[in-house]
Design a protein around this motif. Structure first.
Motif, PDB file in Angstrom:
ATOM      1  N   GLU A 107       0.822  -1.098   0.001  1.00  0.00           N
ATOM      2  CA  GLU A 107      -0.023  -0.022   0.114  1.00  0.00           C
ATOM      3  C   GLU A 107       0.831   1.030  -0.114  1.00  0.00           C
ATOM      4  O   GLU A 107       0.404   2.300  -0.571  1.00  0.00           O
ATOM      5  N   ASN A 108       2.141   1.118   0.595  1.00  0.00           N
ATOM      6  CA  ASN A 108       2.874   2.430   0.830  1.00  0.00           C
ATOM      7  C   ASN A 108       3.846   2.468  -0.744  1.00  0.00           C
ATOM      8  O   ASN A 108       4.044   3.616  -1.001  1.00  0.00           O
ATOM      9  N   ASP A 146      -9.693  -5.842  -2.884  1.00  0.00           N
ATOM     10  CA  ASP A 146      -8.572  -5.342  -2.897  1.00  0.00           C
ATOM     11  C   ASP A 146      -7.615  -5.995  -2.116  1.00  0.00           C
ATOM     12  O   ASP A 146      -7.520  -7.259  -1.599  1.00  0.00           O
ATOM     13  N   ALA A 147      -6.220  -5.677  -2.251  1.00  0.00           N
ATOM     14  CA  ALA A 147      -4.997  -6.548  -1.791  1.00  0.00           C
ATOM     15  C   ALA A 147      -5.196  -6.391  -0.420  1.00  0.00           C
ATOM     16  O   ALA A 147      -4.868  -7.755   0.198  1.00  0.00           O
ATOM     17  N   ARG A 148      -5.459  -5.869   0.483  1.00  0.00           N
ATOM     18  CA  ARG A 148      -5.368  -5.964   1.972  1.00  0.00           C
ATOM     19  C   ARG A 148      -6.636  -7.212   2.377  1.00  0.00           C
ATOM     20  O   ARG A 148      -6.393  -7.793   3.064  1.00  0.00           O
ATOM     21  N   SER A 149      -7.673  -6.905   1.661  1.00  0.00           N
ATOM     22  CA  SER A 149      -8.848  -8.008   1.762  1.00  0.00           C
ATOM     23  C   SER A 149      -8.339  -9.510   1.499  1.00  0.00           C
ATOM     24  O   SER A 149      -8.506 -10.606   2.101  1.00  0.00           O
ATOM     25  N   TYR A 150      -7.770  -9.702   0.399  1.00  0.00           N
ATOM     26  CA  TYR A 150      -6.879 -10.749  -0.148  1.00  0.00           C
ATOM     27  C   TYR A 150      -5.863 -11.348   0.798  1.00  0.00           C
ATOM     28  O   TYR A 150      -6.193 -12.502   1.384  1.00  0.00           O
ATOM     29  N   PHE A 157       6.706  -4.273  -5.815  1.00  0.00           N
ATOM     30  CA  PHE A 157       6.275  -5.258  -6.474  1.00  0.00           C
ATOM     31  C   PHE A 157       6.275  -5.287  -7.757  1.00  0.00           C
ATOM     32  O   PHE A 157       6.296  -6.461  -8.604  1.00  0.00           O
ATOM     33  N   LYS A 158       6.033  -4.210  -8.457  1.00  0.00           N
ATOM     34  CA  LYS A 158       5.945  -4.145  -9.993  1.00  0.00           C
ATOM     35  C   LYS A 158       7.239  -4.393 -10.380  1.00  0.00           C
ATOM     36  O   LYS A 158       7.482  -5.162 -11.388  1.00  0.00           O
ATOM     37  N   ALA A 159       8.473  -3.941 -10.023  1.00  0.00           N
ATOM     38  CA  ALA A 159       9.517  -4.101 -10.115  1.00  0.00           C
ATOM     39  C   ALA A 159       9.994  -5.797  -9.997  1.00  0.00           C
ATOM     40  O   ALA A 159      10.943  -6.312 -10.899  1.00  0.00           O
ATOM     41  N   LEU A 160       9.541  -6.358  -9.122  1.00  0.00           N
ATOM     42  CA  LEU A 160       9.824  -7.677  -8.893  1.00  0.00           C
ATOM     43  C   LEU A 160       9.398  -8.570 -10.195  1.00  0.00           C
ATOM     44  O   LEU A 160       9.944  -9.746 -10.340  1.00  0.00           O
ATOM     45  N   LEU A 161       8.483  -8.205 -10.730  1.00  0.00           N
ATOM     46  CA  LEU A 161       7.591  -8.705 -11.954  1.00  0.00           C
ATOM     47  C   LEU A 161       8.924  -8.660 -13.177  1.00  0.00           C
ATOM     48  O   LEU A 161       9.465  -9.609 -13.749  1.00  0.00           O
TER      49      LEU A 161
END
Length: 204
Positions: free
Chosen positions: A97-98, A178-182, A103-107
């Motif tokens: 979230e911050n 959303d990512a937090r719910s997941y 995470f995009k770069a990790l791809l």
């Protein structure tokens, strides 16, 4: 320039590299792009890094050091293993979230690991350290009797893969999820699967 100033300069370069790789991907990015975003001279960047590849390998290495320090702190706390796992999930969702760019770069680094031995080695280092940390938490829970007697390696890998599911949210729209719910739901599932029943039966 003293050591602290050199470190600041390196992190300035690596921060620019992160922005560039997220915008353009590894193959289309150039050292000139990093120069422009960093607001440093080309000579200043080449003083520290001999190539684009060297910059991005150093970025992965920085992540290893930075995140290892935080994650090791989580496991050093005198908390039950279940709480340590919860803290682990919470840390990654807060990180997403911050700063989702990580995470995009990790791809991109995943992709490079499939084509370049040096990237594969660095990415493997990241995942092996993370797996070791998760194994330690699970082992602690099993030894204390909080968790069932399970295959620690399989459980650790499953947890890592589920945390990595956050990356999915950097690529695709997930409707009303959303990512937090997941992460919260996955964390509950994993906790329920690991934790012994109140009867103390090791099989659940």
């Amino acid at each position: 320039m003293d050591i602290s100033q050199q470190q600041i300069r390196k992190e300035q370069i690596l921060s620019a590299a992160l922005e560039v790789i997220v915008q353009k991907g590894y193959e289309k990015s150039r050292m000139d792009d990093i120069v422009k975003v960093s607001n440093l001279s080309k000579g200043a960047i080449y003083w520290y890094y001999k190539s684009k590849k060297d910059v991005y390998l150093s970025l992965i290495n920085l992540w290893v050091k930075r995140y290892s320090a935080v994650l090791n702190h989580i496991t050093e706390k005198e908390k039950p293993a279940s709480q340590q796992l919860q803290d682990l999930f919470e840390y990654f969702i807060n990180q997403y979230e911050n700063d989702p760019d990580v995470f995009k770069a990790l791809l991109e680094f995943w992709s490079m690991a499939g084509r370049d031995a040096d990237f594969k080695q660095q990415v493997n280092r990241v995942y092996n350290e993370f797996l070791d940390l998760i194994r330690g938490i699970i082992s602690k829970g099993v030894k204390s009797g909080e968790f069932k007697s399970i295959d620690i390696d399989i459980a650790a890998l499953s947890i890592m893969v589920n945390i990595e599911g956050i990356i999915w949210f950097t690529i695709f729209e997930a409707g009303n999820i959303d990512a937090r719910s997941y992460i919260n739901t996955i964390a509950d599932f994993i906790s329920s699967g690991l934790t012994k029943s109140q009867s103390g039966d090791s099989n659940g």
